[in-house]
Design a protein around this motif. Structure first.
Motif, short mmCIF file in Angstrom:
data_model
loop_
_atom_site.label_atom_id
_atom_site.label_comp_id
_atom_site.label_asym_id
_atom_site.label_seq_id
_atom_site.Cartn_x
_atom_site.Cartn_y
_atom_site.Cartn_z
N VAL A 293 0.84 -1.21 0.00
CA VAL A 293 0.00 0.00 0.00
C VAL A 293 0.87 1.25 0.00
N ILE A 294 1.95 1.25 0.79
CA ILE A 294 2.85 2.40 0.85
C ILE A 294 3.38 2.74 -0.54
N GLY A 295 3.80 1.71 -1.26
CA GLY A 295 4.40 1.91 -2.58
C GLY A 295 3.42 2.46 -3.61
N MET A 296 2.11 2.20 -3.43
CA MET A 296 1.11 2.62 -4.42
C MET A 296 0.12 3.63 -3.85
N ALA A 297 0.43 4.22 -2.69
CA ALA A 297 -0.53 5.11 -2.03
C ALA A 297 -0.94 6.28 -2.92
N SER A 298 0.03 6.93 -3.53
CA SER A 298 -0.27 8.11 -4.34
C SER A 298 -1.12 7.78 -5.57
N PRO A 299 -0.69 6.84 -6.44
CA PRO A 299 -1.54 6.53 -7.61
C PRO A 299 -2.89 5.95 -7.21
N MET A 300 -2.95 5.20 -6.10
CA MET A 300 -4.21 4.59 -5.67
C MET A 300 -5.25 5.66 -5.36
N LEU A 301 -4.87 6.67 -4.60
CA LEU A 301 -5.81 7.74 -4.26
C LEU A 301 -6.23 8.50 -5.52
N GLN A 302 -5.27 8.76 -6.42
CA GLN A 302 -5.58 9.51 -7.63
C GLN A 302 -6.55 8.76 -8.53
N GLU A 303 -6.32 7.46 -8.71
CA GLU A 303 -7.14 6.69 -9.64
C GLU A 303 -8.52 6.38 -9.07
N ILE A 304 -8.61 6.19 -7.76
CA ILE A 304 -9.90 5.86 -7.15
C ILE A 304 -10.81 7.08 -7.07
N PHE A 305 -10.26 8.22 -6.62
CA PHE A 305 -11.11 9.39 -6.39
C PHE A 305 -11.04 10.42 -7.52
N ALA A 306 -9.93 10.46 -8.24
CA ALA A 306 -9.79 11.32 -9.43
C ALA A 306 -10.36 12.72 -9.20
N GLY A 307 -11.38 13.09 -9.98
CA GLY A 307 -11.93 14.44 -9.92
C GLY A 307 -12.53 14.82 -8.58
#
Length: 551
Positions: A293-307
């Motif tokens: 989760v630490i390694g993918m925290a940033s892209p995960m939040l961006q892709e899930i919540f986006a706009g």
């Protein structure tokens, strides 16, 4: 020749300044000076978590304003090229080197550390970590990736391992009444190192940046010098209690606890017991889930919540323009920082709680609560609740950090304190393994889901359920942990034979405080805590400043 006093203390008349005998505390020493000494080292080596702050600047070290790319270059060619910029993916191997070398070096030299004491180990750790940054700076200056890997990755990784385990057995011996809290105080520094180091590195790179340099090699040199000073202060402030010492007014519990042994297991035998390997898997599975989760925290939040992150609730990730993606990337960076804050806080909170509820119950909590939160994560995402999603993963990361901080006390409970530092060193190979398993599971499942056409806001659903399965396996391993069989226990005579003359004298004589360990948070201790607390508070402030934009 060393002599023994009536209190069982060694006179270090012939011991070198780095030798273990020279670090034995004398009357008047305050045990609360030891945790900030450990923090001096852990806050420095914890920058390993924040090294990704260098990747983008290094990826344009030659091109300066934009990467000078060579599309067909192989990784082997990248190691030696002086005309092409390095790929971010190639730089990311440093992260693997750090944590593989941390586990390997802790396992190899853990026994040596027990013999020579924490001061010499801390001194060598400072040389390796700071020296590795200097060699890494030379690699950046000459644009030789192999040299940067060797310096910062390999030599620095050895410094990580020695620095990480140097205070463990020392703190356990100083705080037999609060084992979890003591190791939690030190190991929380490792989780907080990036909160200080990453913003500091960013400011230093901007300060050193010129029309011909991105400022990285100069930053490596500056941080190497700063870290060397802090780590040397920590190493030379280490003290160990004399044999037979125990806190004033404290006596070992008269009510026996089957999960806390008063006996010791030899380093050579610990790995032969099922308890060692069960705890190894408990740590590995807990860390694998968290580190992925630490390694993918940033892209995960961006892709899930986006706009949703910028007030556009109906705009998906692929519909955002470049400017909007830059906005949500900055917000996601705050999410990663917030997770670091939960990571560091969890190391102290959960380790301290384990003194009250026991180590096994603490890990039960990690696994049961973790399973529930991972299973609910897709629901939080589907609800569009940023608050529940961020809070859920914050708690998960607190338990990730808590797992690291609690495991030394778990080992001391199982195997005694005589070899706990070395046994802990060997157990950290579980961390090295988790550093491969966790990112592979998260990253490759994401790629598979993406190739299958799964919408970006649902990319991680399957991953969450797989991480649940890993935690269920960890829960079973924790359930299977029982007290170590008496056949592995060392006799009192064997323990005395391994220890020096002071230990033999103490074993034969009374136990007591000898006037050592008093003071609490007196003026001297308060100043030392302030010395490490100010940079840590600054790191927390910078993290909260960037994280406040999320919600």
């Amino acid at each position: 020749m060393t002599t023994v006093s009536s209190a069982g203390r060694v006179s270090a008349t012939s011991a070198g300044f780095l030798d273990k005998e020279h670090t034995i505390a004398t009357a008047g020493f305050n045990r609360w000076l030891v945790p900030p000494a450990a923090l001096c080292i852990h806050l420095c080596i914890g920058m390993a978590y924040g090294f990704s702050v260098f990747w983008l600047p290094l990826s344009r070290a030659i091109g300066l304003t934009a990467p000078k790319a060579c599309p067909d270059i192989s990784l082997v060619q990248e190691l030696f090229t002086t005309t092409c910029d390095w790929k971010v993916a190639s730089l990311g191997w440093m992260y693997t080197l750090f944590f593989v070398l941390l586990g390997v070096s802790a396992a190899i030299w853990g026994g040596w550390l027990e013999k020579v004491g924490p001061r010499k180990a801390g001194f060598v750790a400072a040389l390796c970590w700071a020296g590795g940054l200097v060699i890494g700076a030379l690699g950046v200056y000459t644009h030789q990736l192999w040299l940067m890997w060797l310096g910062s990755g390999v030599i620095g990784g050895v410094g990580l391992g020695l620095g990480y385990i140097s205070p463990v057995s020392t703190l356990v011996k100083w705080f037999p009444d609060r084992r979890g809290m003591a190791t939690g105080m030190a190991i929380m520094g490792f989780g907080g190192g990036a909160m200080i180091g990453a913003p500091l590195a960013d400011r230093l790179m901007n300060y050193f940046k010129t029309p011909t340099s991105v400022g990285v090699w100069e930053t490596f040199l500056a941080m190497g010098a700063i870290y060397f000073v802090f780590m040397m202060i920590g190493a030379f402030r280490y003290r160990i209690p004399p044999a037979g010492w125990q806190p004033e007014g404290w006596t070992p519990p008269t009510k026996a606890n089957a999960m806390i042994s008063s006996k010791h297991v030899h380093l050579d035998n610990a790995h032969k017991t099922p308890q060692f390997w069960l705890i190894w898997w408990v740590l590995c599975l807990n860390v694998s889930a968290g580190i992925g989760v630490i390694g993918m925290a940033s892209p995960m939040l961006q892709e899930i919540f986006a706009g949703k992150l910028i007030g556009l609730p109906n705009v998906g990730f692929n519909q955002l323009d470049a400017g909007q993606k830059a906005q949500i990337a900055a917000i996601a960076a705050g999410f990663a920082g917030l997770l670091s804050l939960f990571n560091i806080g969890g190391r102290f909170f959960w380790a301290s709680l384990s003194d009250k509820i026991g180590r096994k119950n603490t890990y039960y909590t990690f696994f049961i609560l973790g399973i529930a939160l991972y299973a609910l994560a897709p629901t939080f995402a589907a609800m569009g609740s940023k608050l529940l999603f961020v809070l859920g993963f914050g708690i998960i990361l607190s338990m990730y950090g808590g797992g690291f901080a609690t495991v030394p006390a778990y080992l001391a409970d199982m195997f005694g304190t005589q070899f706990v530092g070395a046994i802990h060193g060997r157990l950290l190979t579980a961390w090295s393994t988790a550093g491969i398993i966790g990112p592979v599971v998260v990253n490759y499942i994401r790629e598979f889901q993406l190739a299958a056409g799964v919408p970006r806001d649902q990319l991680y659903n399957t991953t969450m359920y797989i991480l649940c399965a890993m935690l269920i396996a960890g829960l079973i391993c924790n359930y299977l942990i029982k007290p170590v069989d008496a056949k592995w226990h060392m006799s009192d005579a064997e323990v005395a034979k391994l220890q020096d003359a002071s230990a033999s004298a103490a074993a034969a004589g009374p136990h007591g405080s000898y006037g050592i360990g008093f003071g609490g948070l007196d003026a001297k201790a308060a100043l030392f805590w302030l010395f490490v607390g100010i940079p840590l508070a600054w790191g927390v402030y910078m993290t909260l400043l960037s994280a406040v934009k999320i919600l």
